[in-house]
Write a protein that holds these residues in place. Structure first.
Motif, PDB file in Angstrom:
ATOM      1  N   PRO A 125      35.322 -26.218  27.201  1.00 50.20           N
ATOM      2  CA  PRO A 125      35.179 -27.394  28.055  1.00 50.20           C
ATOM      3  C   PRO A 125      36.069 -27.255  29.291  1.00 50.20           C
ATOM      4  O   PRO A 125      37.138 -26.645  29.201  1.00 50.20           O
ATOM      5  N   ILE A 126      35.625 -27.799  30.413  1.00 51.37           N
ATOM      6  CA  ILE A 126      36.306 -27.529  31.684  1.00 51.37           C
ATOM      7  C   ILE A 126      37.789 -27.882  31.674  1.00 51.37           C
ATOM      8  O   ILE A 126      38.605 -27.142  32.214  1.00 51.37           O
ATOM      9  N   ASN A 127      38.142 -28.970  30.987  1.00 51.88           N
ATOM     10  CA  ASN A 127      39.561 -29.338  31.001  1.00 51.88           C
ATOM     11  C   ASN A 127      40.414 -28.356  30.199  1.00 51.88           C
ATOM     12  O   ASN A 127      41.624 -28.332  30.328  1.00 51.88           O
ATOM     13  N   LEU A 128      39.781 -27.532  29.365  1.00 54.02           N
ATOM     14  CA  LEU A 128      40.535 -26.553  28.575  1.00 54.02           C
ATOM     15  C   LEU A 128      40.343 -25.135  29.097  1.00 54.02           C
ATOM     16  O   LEU A 128      40.842 -24.178  28.523  1.00 54.02           O
ATOM     17  N   ASN A 153      27.580 -27.709  31.097  1.00 50.50           N
ATOM     18  CA  ASN A 153      27.278 -27.550  29.677  1.00 50.50           C
ATOM     19  C   ASN A 153      27.261 -26.091  29.265  1.00 50.50           C
ATOM     20  O   ASN A 153      27.754 -25.737  28.198  1.00 50.50           O
ATOM     21  N   ILE A 154      26.670 -25.255  30.128  1.00 54.56           N
ATOM     22  CA  ILE A 154      26.609 -23.817  29.808  1.00 54.56           C
ATOM     23  C   ILE A 154      28.015 -23.237  29.735  1.00 54.56           C
ATOM     24  O   ILE A 154      28.347 -22.506  28.801  1.00 54.56           O
ATOM     25  N   VAL A 155      28.865 -23.599  30.704  1.00 51.96           N
ATOM     26  CA  VAL A 155      30.246 -23.115  30.707  1.00 51.96           C
ATOM     27  C   VAL A 155      30.983 -23.595  29.456  1.00 51.96           C
ATOM     28  O   VAL A 155      31.674 -22.827  28.789  1.00 51.96           O
ATOM     29  N   SER A 156      30.771 -24.877  29.098  1.00 49.50           N
ATOM     30  CA  SER A 156      31.435 -25.425  27.914  1.00 49.50           C
ATOM     31  C   SER A 156      31.009 -24.680  26.667  1.00 49.50           C
ATOM     32  O   SER A 156      31.805 -24.447  25.768  1.00 49.50           O
ATOM     33  N   PHE A 157      29.728 -24.309  26.617  1.00 49.99           N
ATOM     34  CA  PHE A 157      29.220 -23.652  25.421  1.00 49.99           C
ATOM     35  C   PHE A 157      29.695 -22.197  25.327  1.00 49.99           C
ATOM     36  O   PHE A 157      30.163 -21.754  24.292  1.00 49.99           O
ATOM     37  N   LYS A 192      44.613 -36.566  34.048  1.00 50.08           N
ATOM     38  CA  LYS A 192      44.934 -35.632  32.968  1.00 50.08           C
ATOM     39  C   LYS A 192      46.204 -36.103  32.283  1.00 50.08           C
ATOM     40  O   LYS A 192      47.234 -36.287  32.932  1.00 50.08           O
ATOM     41  N   VAL A 193      46.081 -36.306  30.985  1.00 50.19           N
ATOM     42  CA  VAL A 193      47.196 -36.867  30.228  1.00 50.19           C
ATOM     43  C   VAL A 193      47.703 -35.825  29.222  1.00 50.19           C
ATOM     44  O   VAL A 193      46.937 -35.307  28.418  1.00 50.19           O
ATOM     45  N   LEU A 251      33.936 -25.726  39.655  1.00 50.79           N
ATOM     46  CA  LEU A 251      33.077 -25.957  38.497  1.00 50.79           C
ATOM     47  C   LEU A 251      32.699 -27.422  38.338  1.00 50.79           C
ATOM     48  O   LEU A 251      31.581 -27.756  37.988  1.00 50.79           O
ATOM     49  N   ARG A 252      33.673 -28.300  38.587  1.00 51.57           N
ATOM     50  CA  ARG A 252      33.408 -29.726  38.401  1.00 51.57           C
ATOM     51  C   ARG A 252      32.342 -30.242  39.365  1.00 51.57           C
ATOM     52  O   ARG A 252      31.683 -31.230  39.103  1.00 51.57           O
ATOM     53  N   ALA A 253      32.232 -29.565  40.505  1.00 50.55           N
ATOM     54  CA  ALA A 253      31.250 -29.988  41.494  1.00 50.55           C
ATOM     55  C   ALA A 253      29.836 -29.560  41.110  1.00 50.55           C
ATOM     56  O   ALA A 253      28.861 -30.013  41.706  1.00 50.55           O
TER      57      ALA A 253
END
Lengths: 289, 272
Positions: free
Chosen positions: A152-155, A144-148, B44-45, A135-137
């Motif tokens: 958010p990608i980190n979550l 943005n679509i995924v976040s919405f 990542k923290v 996804l990050r790539a």
């Protein structure tokens, strides 16, 4: 408009309730000596600075709960339908497999399921498929679509851990509802369909399900409302939904009562809205028969 | 001739072993968390809410001393920072299962925690202090006043406040809470005598609720080193973080940030 048709006993009950409520407020005010600071809550709902209006912490939590519940309901429907139909089949693989699935999920506390999913399963799945990396790539629009639509990608991994837990937990109950619905259809209907030479799938699609739906929909609606309420348990793994954000707000501001009264109101607002919406859908769907 | 052959074999063997050692070291460096962070471009923290170390402002943005430290660290590494909010009770397991690269969350070094994770050198020292209820703990002036059977102390579960309370107040009863705000609420309603927590939170609470709470004594009764926690056996990463802490400490940047978060309350306007 609804007509209530109140009797004397109802008035007595209502006044007792009202009295208890007033007494509770009085107790909180005098005994606990609580310093109400409602004005501070507003900033956590919506606030503005030089760049314009922003949604506050709690409102963001509400949106997160909405997304979490929405996807959980979708997935629980899919899992529940499969497991529920399997329960009524004769083949031992489907019958026993779905029985094990339903019983395991109904007999584990949802809180324990959350931990199992968060710490073991979701993470392993995510690492295995390397979803985060893929996804990050992608381009910013995709991100943005995924976040919405999700998170958010980190979550993302915790989001799906939460969705999966809720979906699997709720699907066990939905499976039972679907099974009961299918079994409620008179067996003569099936025999008649068979005699007409319909295939098994066609019997399910055209004969059984349309009739079962009528029975399935009302309890299914209350299961959806349960899903919204149960979504609060995923706050234990720090998924930033409404309950978790409520705790965060309480930690930062020490506005204990204000926070939880607001959170209560938000949950009620969500579930009540869904319940009203469901009633309308229910009427439309069942009117056809 | 035999000896010559023996020597050659020995040389060959030595080369093989040393070459192997070199490749092992290369392998270790490649596997180190620092290398991975630099390669993927973000760190990542893991953190948990602790006012004023880390908290969310009204818009949901993270602020606090730890957040400043992590942001500066990422900036100096030339990568982005991503925070992973976690419940305090699960913060070490989540590090071990790889949910984040490092805990920058006001974690005190303890021998017990050190069995599971590696700590950097301390970048901050914190101490426990106590805030008490005016009516319930009337006349309490020293730590010993609280060390009685009928005294109830509220602390946050799994913190060094819990272990400090157990060590210094063995006779008092402990009531454990998931969050500090719950402990404070318990104190405000007068169900416990006092709350033990990392300074300066108790002092801030005593000011905020000066009608109900007070500080029995000003000093802290413990001194705890606070450090980053990382997964075990990663010397490359440990060295990098240690060097970074040494640099920002000698710059005076850490002290300046500590002053801002712990000695002033300028940041409070972000919460209102």
């Amino acid at each position: 408009m609804l007509r209530f048709g109140l009797k004397r006993i109802d008035y007595v009950a209502l006044s007792i309730l009202l009295f208890l409520l007033i007494y509770l407020i009085y107790r909180v005010n005098s005994y606990v000596e609580y310093n109400w600071r409602w004005h501070k809550v507003l900033g956590y709902l919506i606030n503005r600075d030089e760049t314009g209006y922003h949604f506050g912490l709690l409102t963001k939590g509400l949106f997160y709960t909405l997304k979490l519940s929405f996807w959980s309901i979708i997935f629980s429907m899919i899992f529940g339908l499969i497991a529920g139909v399997s329960r009524t089949l004769k083949r031992p693989f489907f019958k026993i497999g779905s029985l094990i699935y339903v019983e395991i999920n109904r007999n584990i506390p949802p809180l324990v399921l959350v931990f199992i999913f968060y710490f073991f399963i979701a993470d392993q799945l995510f690492v295995y498929f390397d979803i985060e990396h893929i996804l990050r790539a992608q381009s910013q629009t995709v991100i943005n679509i995924v976040s919405f639509t999700f998170a958010p990608i980190n979550l993302l991994s915790s989001f799906f851990a939460g969705v999966l837990t809720l979906a699997i937990y709720e699907s066990a109950y939905i499976a039972e509802i679907v099974k009961a619905g299918i079994e409620s259809v008179d067996s003569g209907q099936k025999d008649a369909a068979k005699a007409l030479g319909l295939s098994k799938l066609k019997i399910l699609k055209y004969v059984i399900m349309p009739q079962a739906t009528k029975v399935i929909i009302p309890p299914l609606n209350s299961q959806f409302i349960s899903t919204i309420k149960d979504s609060s348990i995923v706050s234990v793994v720090a998924i930033p939904e409404l309950t978790f954000q409520g705790m965060e707000m309480m930690s930062a501001t020490y506005l204990t009562y204000e926070t939880w009264i607001t959170v209560t109101f938000f949950y009620f607002f969500l579930t009540f809205l869904l319940s009203m919406l469901n009633k309308k859908i229910e009427k439309k769907l069942t009117a056809n028969f | 001739m035999k000896r010559f052959f023996g020597l050659i074999i020995l040389l060959f063997f030595a080369m093989f072993v040393s070459g192997n050692a070199e490749s092992v070291r290369d392998e270790l460096v490649k596997e180190s968390t620092i290398e991975k962070i630099l390669k993927r471009g973000y760190i990542k923290v893991g953190m948990s809410t602790f006012v004023p170390w880390a908290m969310q402002d009204k818009n949901g943005n993270l602020i606090g001393f730890e957040i400043d430290v992590a942001k500066r660290l990422a900036e100096d590494m030339g990568v982005k920072v991503e925070f992973v909010p976690t419940k305090w009770s699960g913060i070490i397991p989540a590090l071990l299962t790889g949910k984040y690269d490092v805990i920058i969350g006001g974690m005190g070094i303890t021998p017990e925690r050190n069995k599971k994770v590696n700590f950097t050198i301390p970048y901050d020292y914190s101490g426990m202090s106590i805030v008490a209820h005016k009516k319930k703990a009337e006349g309490f002036k020293t730590l010993q006043d609280f060390n009685k059977n009928d005294v109830i102390i509220a602390v946050r579960i799994g913190t060094t406040a819990e272990s400090a309370a157990k060590k210094y107040l063995p006779n008092a009863k402990l009531k454990l809470f998931d969050d500090e705000s719950q402990a404070i609420q318990e104190l405000l309603t007068g169900r416990v005598h006092a709350v033990v927590a990392s300074s300066p939170m108790p002092a801030f609470q005593a000011i905020e609720h000066s009608d109900k709470l007070f500080l029995p004594f000003k000093e802290t009764f413990t001194k705890e080193p606070i450090a980053f926690a990382i997964r075990k056996g990663d010397i490359d990463t440990l060295n990098y973080f240690n060097s970074w802490i040494t640099i920002v400490e000698s710059e005076g940047w850490l002290k300046e940030r500590r002053d801002y978060w712990f000695n002033t309350k300028d940041w409070e306007k972000l919460l209102k």
